[in-house]
Structure formats: C-alpha cells, structure tokens
Design a protein around this motif. Structure first.
Motif, PDB file in Angstrom:
ATOM      1  N   ALA A  33      46.720  57.526  41.633  1.00  0.00           N
ATOM      2  CA  ALA A  33      47.328  58.601  42.416  1.00  0.00           C
ATOM      3  C   ALA A  33      47.101  58.368  43.901  1.00  0.00           C
ATOM      4  N   HIS A  34      47.913  59.032  44.701  1.00  0.00           N
ATOM      5  CA  HIS A  34      47.773  58.979  46.156  1.00  0.00           C
ATOM      6  C   HIS A  34      46.618  59.876  46.601  1.00  0.00           C
ATOM      7  N   SER A  35      46.558  61.088  46.052  1.00  0.00           N
ATOM      8  CA  SER A  35      45.467  62.016  46.359  1.00  0.00           C
ATOM      9  C   SER A  35      44.340  61.734  45.365  1.00  0.00           C
ATOM     10  N   ASP A  36      43.533  62.735  45.052  1.00  0.00           N
ATOM     11  CA  ASP A  36      42.480  62.546  44.056  1.00  0.00           C
ATOM     12  C   ASP A  36      43.036  62.511  42.630  1.00  0.00           C
ATOM     13  N   GLY A  37      44.355  62.743  42.481  1.00  0.00           N
ATOM     14  CA  GLY A  37      45.000  62.636  41.174  1.00  0.00           C
ATOM     15  C   GLY A  37      44.765  63.803  40.246  1.00  0.00           C
ATOM     16  N   ASP A  38      44.300  64.921  40.755  1.00  0.00           N
ATOM     17  CA  ASP A  38      43.972  66.081  39.920  1.00  0.00           C
ATOM     18  C   ASP A  38      45.254  66.690  39.353  1.00  0.00           C
ATOM     19  N   VAL A  39      45.678  66.160  38.232  1.00  0.00           N
ATOM     20  CA  VAL A  39      46.961  66.523  37.617  1.00  0.00           C
ATOM     21  C   VAL A  39      47.028  68.013  37.254  1.00  0.00           C
ATOM     22  N   LEU A  40      45.913  68.609  36.891  1.00  0.00           N
ATOM     23  CA  LEU A  40      45.901  70.037  36.551  1.00  0.00           C
ATOM     24  C   LEU A  40      46.166  70.890  37.794  1.00  0.00           C
ATOM     25  N   THR A  41      45.490  70.569  38.873  1.00  0.00           N
ATOM     26  CA  THR A  41      45.692  71.311  40.109  1.00  0.00           C
ATOM     27  C   THR A  41      47.104  71.097  40.646  1.00  0.00           C
ATOM     28  N   HIS A  42      47.635  69.889  40.490  1.00  0.00           N
ATOM     29  CA  HIS A  42      49.009  69.614  40.947  1.00  0.00           C
ATOM     30  C   HIS A  42      50.025  70.459  40.179  1.00  0.00           C
ATOM     31  N   ALA A  43      49.839  70.584  38.871  1.00  0.00           N
ATOM     32  CA  ALA A  43      50.749  71.424  38.080  1.00  0.00           C
ATOM     33  C   ALA A  43      50.638  72.891  38.518  1.00  0.00           C
ATOM     34  N   PHE A  44      49.420  73.332  38.784  1.00  0.00           N
ATOM     35  CA  PHE A  44      49.171  74.704  39.241  1.00  0.00           C
ATOM     36  C   PHE A  44      49.873  74.936  40.588  1.00  0.00           C
ATOM     37  N   PRO A  66      50.089  59.066  54.747  1.00  0.00           N
ATOM     38  CA  PRO A  66      48.731  58.543  54.640  1.00  0.00           C
ATOM     39  C   PRO A  66      47.648  59.613  54.829  1.00  0.00           C
ATOM     40  N   HIS A  67      48.001  60.741  55.450  1.00  0.00           N
ATOM     41  CA  HIS A  67      47.040  61.834  55.633  1.00  0.00           C
ATOM     42  C   HIS A  67      46.496  62.334  54.284  1.00  0.00           C
ATOM     43  N   TYR A  68      47.320  62.270  53.245  1.00  0.00           N
ATOM     44  CA  TYR A  68      46.917  62.812  51.945  1.00  0.00           C
ATOM     45  C   TYR A  68      46.299  61.764  51.010  1.00  0.00           C
ATOM     46  N   LEU A  69      46.079  60.559  51.495  1.00  0.00           N
ATOM     47  CA  LEU A  69      45.452  59.515  50.688  1.00  0.00           C
ATOM     48  C   LEU A  69      44.033  59.948  50.308  1.00  0.00           C
ATOM     49  N   GLY A  70      43.769  60.049  49.004  1.00  0.00           N
ATOM     50  CA  GLY A  70      42.459  60.457  48.514  1.00  0.00           C
ATOM     51  C   GLY A  70      42.138  61.926  48.728  1.00  0.00           C
ATOM     52  N   TYR A  71      43.117  62.719  49.109  1.00  0.00           N
ATOM     53  CA  TYR A  71      42.929  64.129  49.473  1.00  0.00           C
ATOM     54  C   TYR A  71      42.425  64.955  48.296  1.00  0.00           C
ATOM     55  N   ASP A  72      41.593  65.921  48.578  1.00  0.00           N
ATOM     56  CA  ASP A  72      41.054  66.856  47.590  1.00  0.00           C
ATOM     57  C   ASP A  72      42.158  67.854  47.208  1.00  0.00           C
ATOM     58  N   SER A  73      42.542  67.852  45.952  1.00  0.00           N
ATOM     59  CA  SER A  73      43.636  68.715  45.503  1.00  0.00           C
ATOM     60  C   SER A  73      43.298  70.194  45.594  1.00  0.00           C
ATOM     61  N   LEU A  74      42.028  70.560  45.492  1.00  0.00           N
ATOM     62  CA  LEU A  74      41.679  71.969  45.685  1.00  0.00           C
ATOM     63  C   LEU A  74      41.970  72.403  47.118  1.00  0.00           C
ATOM     64  N   ALA A  75      41.845  71.494  48.083  1.00  0.00           N
ATOM     65  CA  ALA A  75      42.206  71.804  49.472  1.00  0.00           C
ATOM     66  C   ALA A  75      43.721  72.000  49.587  1.00  0.00           C
ATOM     67  N   LEU A  76      44.500  71.229  48.826  1.00  0.00           N
ATOM     68  CA  LEU A  76      45.955  71.433  48.798  1.00  0.00           C
ATOM     69  C   LEU A  76      46.284  72.805  48.210  1.00  0.00           C
ATOM     70  N   LEU A  77      45.579  73.158  47.131  1.00  0.00           N
ATOM     71  CA  LEU A  77      45.783  74.470  46.523  1.00  0.00           C
ATOM     72  C   LEU A  77      45.478  75.577  47.532  1.00  0.00           C
ATOM     73  N   ALA A  78      44.434  75.412  48.319  1.00  0.00           N
ATOM     74  CA  ALA A  78      44.088  76.417  49.325  1.00  0.00           C
ATOM     75  C   ALA A  78      45.225  76.591  50.333  1.00  0.00           C
ATOM     76  N   LYS A  79      45.880  75.497  50.710  1.00  0.00           N
ATOM     77  CA  LYS A  79      47.019  75.576  51.629  1.00  0.00           C
ATOM     78  C   LYS A  79      48.183  76.341  50.987  1.00  0.00           C
ATOM     79  N   VAL A 119      39.055  79.384  44.888  1.00  0.00           N
ATOM     80  CA  VAL A 119      40.057  78.995  45.885  1.00  0.00           C
ATOM     81  C   VAL A 119      41.099  80.099  46.069  1.00  0.00           C
ATOM     82  N   ILE A 120      41.518  80.691  44.963  1.00  0.00           N
ATOM     83  CA  ILE A 120      42.570  81.710  45.022  1.00  0.00           C
ATOM     84  C   ILE A 120      42.006  83.086  45.379  1.00  0.00           C
ATOM     85  N   GLN A 121      40.690  83.222  45.302  1.00  0.00           N
ATOM     86  CA  GLN A 121      40.004  84.484  45.562  1.00  0.00           C
ATOM     87  C   GLN A 121      40.484  85.566  44.601  1.00  0.00           C
ATOM     88  N   THR A 122      40.385  85.216  43.325  1.00  0.00           N
ATOM     89  CA  THR A 122      40.775  86.138  42.270  1.00  0.00           C
ATOM     90  C   THR A 122      39.693  86.157  41.206  1.00  0.00           C
TER      91      THR A 122
END
Length: 159
Positions: A33-44, A66-79, A119-122
């Motif tokens: 994967a380009h990011s951390d590959g967290d397929v579950l978080t990506h589907a979410f 290239p900014h997202y290379l190895g990126y933490d998917s939970l940080a993407l979820l936060a965005k 992350v979602i504050q729920t």
C-alpha cells in the motif's frame, strides 16, 4: 439521515505485521500500500465519504501524492471526521466487516473499536466490527490479501 457503504482491498507483500483499525497485528506478511495499508480504516473512510456524497478516499488522499506515503490511516480518518462535522453530521453507527482467511481477528476487535471510537469521539457501542473467512474461496481464501466492507449511518447534528 445519510447511509454510506465502503469497500477496500489490499494484497499481501513482505513484512511481519498488518495494520487494521489502527492495531498492529503480528503476521508473516504486510499490506502492499501507499499509506499504512489499513484496509479496514480505508473502507470506513469511504463509507463516511459516501454518506456525505464527497467521493472516495482516493479523491481526498491520492496514492500518487508522496505526502501520504506510509501515512497513518487513523489520521486520515480524523481528517474525514472534520469534513463530517463541517457538513453537520455525526456518526449514528458503523458496521464493519473484515474478510480474511488468516490471521484470526477476534483478539484485536475491541482495540480496533476503541481506536475508531476515540478518533470519531463517539461511544464504542456505535462501532461494530466483525470478521469472516471466505471459506478458502477467492483471493482472500487463497490468503493473497484482505477485503473489508463498511456501512455507516450519519445523523444530522441537532442545533
């Protein structure tokens, strides 16, 4: 109310751990994967973006950047949670499914749910995660990778 569905797949490559729901799971392979590959978080993420009619994860976080290379998917979820809040919605509930022959997911599900709820504050009770095999059929059954589905219900935030 808004309903969204997300789906993502990642193939296995060399490595010694998988990241799913922000949890590192020891395994004899890792995701390609380009990011951390967290397929579950990506589907979410795709499910939330779909409910908001805002496209998909690739539109917001392209794998050509290239900014997202190895990126933490939970940080993407936060965005994406910020986008959800800006659109006037909150998570009603999420139902997520991991499709994998191996490794067994049950020991990690509660940690995944806690990560998402934080992350979602729920409330953790708003996040359901389940896992299934594909009975040794298809690419997941041949242990070539993992697939995940996600469904969400977003509720308008009351004034």
């Amino acid at each position: 109310m808004r309903i969204g569905h997300g789906y993502d797949v990642h193939a296995f490559g060399s490595g010694d751990a998988l990241i799913l729901g922000g949890v590192s799971i020891p395994f004899e392979r890792a995701f390609i994967a380009h990011s951390d590959g967290d397929v579950l978080t990506h589907a979410f993420i795709d499910a939330i973006l779909g409910a908001l009619c805002l496209g998909d994860i690739g539109r917001h976080f392209p794998d050509t950047d290239p900014h997202y290379l190895g990126y933490d998917s939970l940080a993407l979820l936060a965005k994406v949670v910020i986008l959800m809040t800006e659109q006037g919605y909150s998570l009603g509930n999420a139902d997520l499914t991991i499709i994998a022959q191996r490794p067994k997911m049950l020991p990690y599900v509660d940690a995944m749910r806690k990560n998402f709820a934080a992350v979602i504050q729920t409330d953790i009770q708003s996040i359901n995660i389940k896992a299934t095999t594909s009975e040794k059929l298809g690419f997941t059954g041949r242990e070539e990778g993992i697939a995940c589905h996600a469904s969400v219900l977003l509720s308008p935030v009351s004034c």
